[in-house]
Enzyme design. Sequence first.
Site, PDB file in Angstrom:
ATOM      1  N   ALA A  12       0.866  -1.203   0.000  1.00 36.42           N
ATOM      2  CA  ALA A  12      -0.013   0.011  -0.023  1.00 36.42           C
ATOM      3  C   ALA A  12       0.967   1.137   0.014  1.00 36.42           C
ATOM      4  O   ALA A  12       0.747   1.920  -0.960  1.00 36.42           O
ATOM      5  CB  ALA A  12      -0.962   0.056   1.266  1.00 36.42           C
ATOM      6  N   ARG A  23       4.208  11.482 -10.296  1.00 36.34           N
ATOM      7  CA  ARG A  23       3.131  12.615 -10.775  1.00 36.34           C
ATOM      8  C   ARG A  23       4.139  13.970 -10.726  1.00 36.34           C
ATOM      9  O   ARG A  23       3.764  14.932 -11.614  1.00 36.34           O
ATOM     10  CB  ARG A  23       1.898  12.975 -10.201  1.00 36.34           C
ATOM     11  N   ALA A  42      -5.741  -4.898  -2.121  1.00 38.03           N
ATOM     12  CA  ALA A  42      -6.592  -4.426  -0.888  1.00 38.03           C
ATOM     13  C   ALA A  42      -6.827  -5.403   0.400  1.00 38.03           C
ATOM     14  O   ALA A  42      -7.973  -6.210   0.534  1.00 38.03           O
ATOM     15  CB  ALA A  42      -8.124  -4.138  -1.389  1.00 38.03           C
ATOM     16  N   CYS A  44      -7.631  -4.650   3.521  1.00 38.79           N
ATOM     17  CA  CYS A  44      -8.883  -4.593   4.227  1.00 38.79           C
ATOM     18  C   CYS A  44     -10.084  -5.362   3.678  1.00 38.79           C
ATOM     19  O   CYS A  44     -11.016  -5.433   4.213  1.00 38.79           O
ATOM     20  CB  CYS A  44      -9.174  -3.106   4.406  1.00 38.79           C
ATOM     21  N   ASN A 315      -1.454   5.156   3.021  1.00 44.87           N
ATOM     22  CA  ASN A 315      -1.792   5.990   1.749  1.00 44.87           C
ATOM     23  C   ASN A 315      -1.846   7.296   1.982  1.00 44.87           C
ATOM     24  O   ASN A 315      -0.887   8.159   0.967  1.00 44.87           O
ATOM     25  CB  ASN A 315      -3.177   5.606   1.194  1.00 44.87           C
TER      26      ASN A 315
END
Length: 561
Positions: A12, A23, A42, A44, A315
């Site tokens: 993650a 970016r 994922a 979770c 995140n």
Amino acid sequence: MSQKIVIIGGVAAGPKAAARARRVAPDAEITIIEKGSLISYAGCGMPFYLSGEVQKFNHLFETTYGVIRNEEYFWREKGCRVITRTEAKSIDREKKEVHVENLETGEKYSIPYDKLVLATGAEPFVPPIEGLDLKGVFKLNHPDDAQKIKEYLGDMEGGEAVIVGAGLIGLETADALMKLHMFCSVVELQNQILPVMLDEDMARVLAKKLTDQGIEFLLGTKVMKLEGDEEGNVTTVVTDNGEIDAELVVVSVGVRPKVDLARQAGITIGATGAIEVNEYLQTNDPDIYALGDCAETTHLVSQKKMFLPMATYANRQGRVVGDNLAGGKSVFSGVLGTSVLHTMGFNIGRTGLGEKQARELGFDIVTAVNHAFDRTHYHPDHGLVLMKLITEAGSGRILGAQALGAGDAVKRIDVVATAISMGATVEQLAEVDLGYAPPFSTPIDLATHTANIVRNKVAGLAKTITVDEVKAKMDRGDDMVLLDVRTEPQFKMRRLKDDRVKLVVLGDLREKLDEVPRDKEIIAICALGTRSYEALRTLIGAGFTNVKYMEGGLQAWPYEL
């Protein structure tokens, strides 16, 4: 010459840092090293895959537009090179190289870096219990674990499962297995469920509600060993309080940060056991960053260093590190420990400090417990929420909140988390302009109502007593009157079984004041706490002096009636 960014860890935090760095630094060379074969998954969502609510395994790895997040995805869409099944074995900080080994071919080589990111995550703590190698014994820390459990269960219908650990993952696992019609026993070493998330009083209420749904809890209980049959299948969990039959055992007793690589490289490890970082998420080596489940963070209220492994922090920190890899000065100021959970039809959340934490830190506090509907009572989707607010006496500063119930508890926790982040007082929380319509809330939202209870307490209008204090008084045989002010049908349906209980319907109270003794302590009781507060104010207005009302009402009563 383009900057070389190397990230160790591809679950993650690492991929988020890589995506942000790309970016803001389009010309950087970005490489992610991942020991496993799966990336950017994922985690979770694993309990929901186990239960069948998430039907396809690939959904745990897909973008919102259906593309699998694999090596090709990261190269084509993010311009990042991902090397899977490759382990970072050591870091040479002088040469600025990471020494790696391909776990499939055995090839060893070095990858140079200008900036290095440690996103090595955490690993499940495995207690030293005999029998963990038996068939049918699992952990749930990786999608592979969920896949193995599903394969093991196959078409099994029903059966008995034991979950070791009553934390978030343990309760989510129990929920998933109950959906598969398994009977679940949850064994927890501490004397409450969700010991990191909830105060004891809130945990007792939730445990009662979950027990009513069919889960069995064995609290304050230690697993001694696991036993199996001649074929090596688990059959029994032996505890210090007896034995439990089991066809499936899931061990979920927490995680520990993976810091061996960092420690060997001379990176400072904090008192929490996780990697020490500054506000920019730099380690003691300014060219090496750490984030996610391997790094410690700061609690915004206590200002203490914490180890809080959560996907949200991984995140959010990824964005900060991505900025700083490209020369920025983004800051990660800290966390509130906000966490939420859905299990067995109940929503649970907390943010900030719990009552016990606040007291241990030396705060003089005022708390409020409130039971209310999350939306208008006439709306078909309404549900109850029990909310607890912890504030600092004097300043009124909000320190924390907890909530649980079938209603939307999470929305209220998010509101309070926002308020704490802005340094709000309980007065300011009560004045927040929250939205109202019957499908969403009541005209005065339950978060506002809870804040108002604190204000009423501070103003001397609300003299309260907790359900635990009432139970202690009952057990001691205190001379008092438990004044139940609900309607007669409600009273007959469910009430405290005690000779000191007296029914006087709230609407009749003013006419029957002479039936209430003035020489005894009066504790007003109703279903949620609203009517009993009205009764208290009525009695105070009539000259009664020793009156309290029970916070949370009978809906918050966690004991047998």
